[in-house]
Write an enzyme that holds these catalytic residues in place. Structure first.
Site, PDB file in Angstrom:
ATOM      1  N   CYS A 221      -3.551   4.944   9.435  1.00 25.90           N
ATOM      2  CA  CYS A 221      -2.297   4.364   9.917  1.00 25.90           C
ATOM      3  C   CYS A 221      -1.602   5.261  10.926  1.00 25.90           C
ATOM      4  O   CYS A 221      -0.416   5.079  11.213  1.00 25.90           O
ATOM      5  CB  CYS A 221      -1.366   4.077   8.744  1.00 25.90           C
TER       6      CYS A 221
ATOM      7  N   CYS B 271       0.835  -1.204   0.000  1.00 26.44           N
ATOM      8  CA  CYS B 271       0.000   0.000   0.000  1.00 26.44           C
ATOM      9  C   CYS B 271       0.872   1.257   0.000  1.00 26.44           C
ATOM     10  O   CYS B 271       0.642   2.182  -0.781  1.00 26.44           O
ATOM     11  CB  CYS B 271      -0.929  -0.036   1.217  1.00 26.44           C
TER      12      CYS B 271
ATOM     13  N   CYS C 216      -1.139   8.844   6.838  1.00 23.11           N
ATOM     14  CA  CYS C 216      -2.509   8.500   6.470  1.00 23.11           C
ATOM     15  C   CYS C 216      -3.368   8.359   7.734  1.00 23.11           C
ATOM     16  O   CYS C 216      -2.887   7.891   8.767  1.00 23.11           O
ATOM     17  CB  CYS C 216      -2.526   7.208   5.680  1.00 23.11           C
TER      18      CYS C 216
ATOM     19  N   CYS D  56       8.185   3.747   5.817  1.00 27.20           N
ATOM     20  CA  CYS D  56       7.102   3.444   4.889  1.00 27.20           C
ATOM     21  C   CYS D  56       7.630   3.102   3.504  1.00 27.20           C
ATOM     22  O   CYS D  56       6.855   2.805   2.608  1.00 27.20           O
ATOM     23  CB  CYS D  56       6.166   4.634   4.790  1.00 27.20           C
TER      24      CYS D  56
HETATM   25  S1  SF4 Z   1       0.397   4.785   5.582  1.00 26.26           S
HETATM   26 FE1  SF4 Z   1      -1.221   3.183   5.510  1.00 26.26          FE
HETATM   27  S2  SF4 Z   1      -2.861   3.901   4.094  1.00 26.26           S
HETATM   28 FE2  SF4 Z   1      -1.014   5.206   3.857  1.00 26.26          FE
HETATM   29  S3  SF4 Z   1       0.014   4.332   2.119  1.00 26.26           S
HETATM   30 FE3  SF4 Z   1       0.948   3.380   3.935  1.00 26.26          FE
HETATM   31  S4  SF4 Z   1      -0.253   1.530   4.408  1.00 26.26           S
HETATM   32 FE4  SF4 Z   1      -1.393   2.753   2.875  1.00 26.26          FE
END
Ligand code: SF4
Length: 245
Positions: free
Chosen positions: A196, A109, A193, A222
């Site tokens: 998250c 994601c 996000c 991330c």
């Molecule tokens: S922080 Fe969460 S919703 Fe945002 S891109 Fe990463 S996994 Fe996806």
């Protein structure tokens, strides 16, 4: 406010502009460090474009922060988006909340919603600025002010706030009355996000506010600042067996 560090951060920014000119960009996520960097950039009159990635899962407060910054400095932030076809395929294969089910799916994601859009932005530049600080994690303890060998994008990275503490960030914001993300007033430390990110308790590790359902050994970056080999996305259908990993 630590004037010595402010002066040094400004020097780093000016050196970056002198070296890269129009080939320098600041991808900002509008956390507290972002507020400081934008204020430094604007105070110094540096022509560094500011870009943010709308992952499609950001909290409304992030857009309020963007508009407050735009109004304060009379600038326009460029907002870029993930490839809608890639997002549709990912959601069709794994569902909208895939990130909760397996680390690999969370990385997928982040890869599609953040890493690839940033790669498209950076393709036009030689170098970028980040708001990372040494204090943020053990992985960043030796963060240099300039990184010549970015393993993810192959671009030069400037970290003007590398030696700043969280307190110094906030001393600056308060002294300069810089607009900041509204969620910081609700005990959010690191903001990404909406799904998250969560507030943390006093004394809690700041990393507890991101991907808190993952084991602490894996709840790391991330993908924006780690090698691609660590974020290789699974094929549709893979990576779901490890629910709760
Ligand atoms: S922080 Fe969460 S919703 Fe945002 S891109 Fe990463 S996994 Fe996806």
């Amino acid at each position: 406010m630590n004037e010595t560090k402010v002066k040094h951060a400004l020097e780093i920014l000016k050196q970056a502009v002198a070296r890269h000119g129009e080939k320098l960009v600041y991808p900002c996520s509008f956390g507290a460090e972002g507020s400081v960097l934008i204020d430094l950039i604007q105070r110094a009159g540096l022509a560094i474009p500011i870009v943010t990635i709308d992952t499609g899962r950001l909290p409304q407060e992030t857009f309020e922060a963007i508009e407050a910054i735009e109004k304060r400095y009379g600038i326009r932030v460029r907002i870029v988006f993930p490839d809608c076809h890639e997002v549709e395929e990912m959601v069709a294969a794994h569902g909208p909340n895939l990130f909760r089910r397996a680390v690999e799916l969370r990385r997928l994601c982040c890869e599609i919603r953040k890493v690839r859009p940033l790669a498209r932005v950076l393709a036009d530049y030689e170098a970028w600025i980040t708001g990372r600080r040494r204090e943020q994690s053990a992985e960043r303890a030796n963060l240099p002010f300039v990184e010549e060998d970015d393993p993810v994008y192959g671009k030069i990275k400037y970290n003007p706030l590398a030696d700043w503490t969280w307190k110094e960030v906030w001393d600056y914001i308060r002294a300069r009355e810089v607009p900041y993300h509204p969620l910081h007033d609700r005990f959010y430390h690191s903001i990404g996000c909406a799904c998250c990110t969560r507030p943390i308790a006093v004394g809690e590790d700041p990393r507890a506010g991101r991907w808190w359902w993952e084991h602490e050994d894996v709840a790391e970056e991330c993908g924006l600042h780690v090698p691609a080999s660590r974020i290789a996305p699974p094929k549709p259908g893979e990576g779901e067996q490890g629910e709760g990993i």
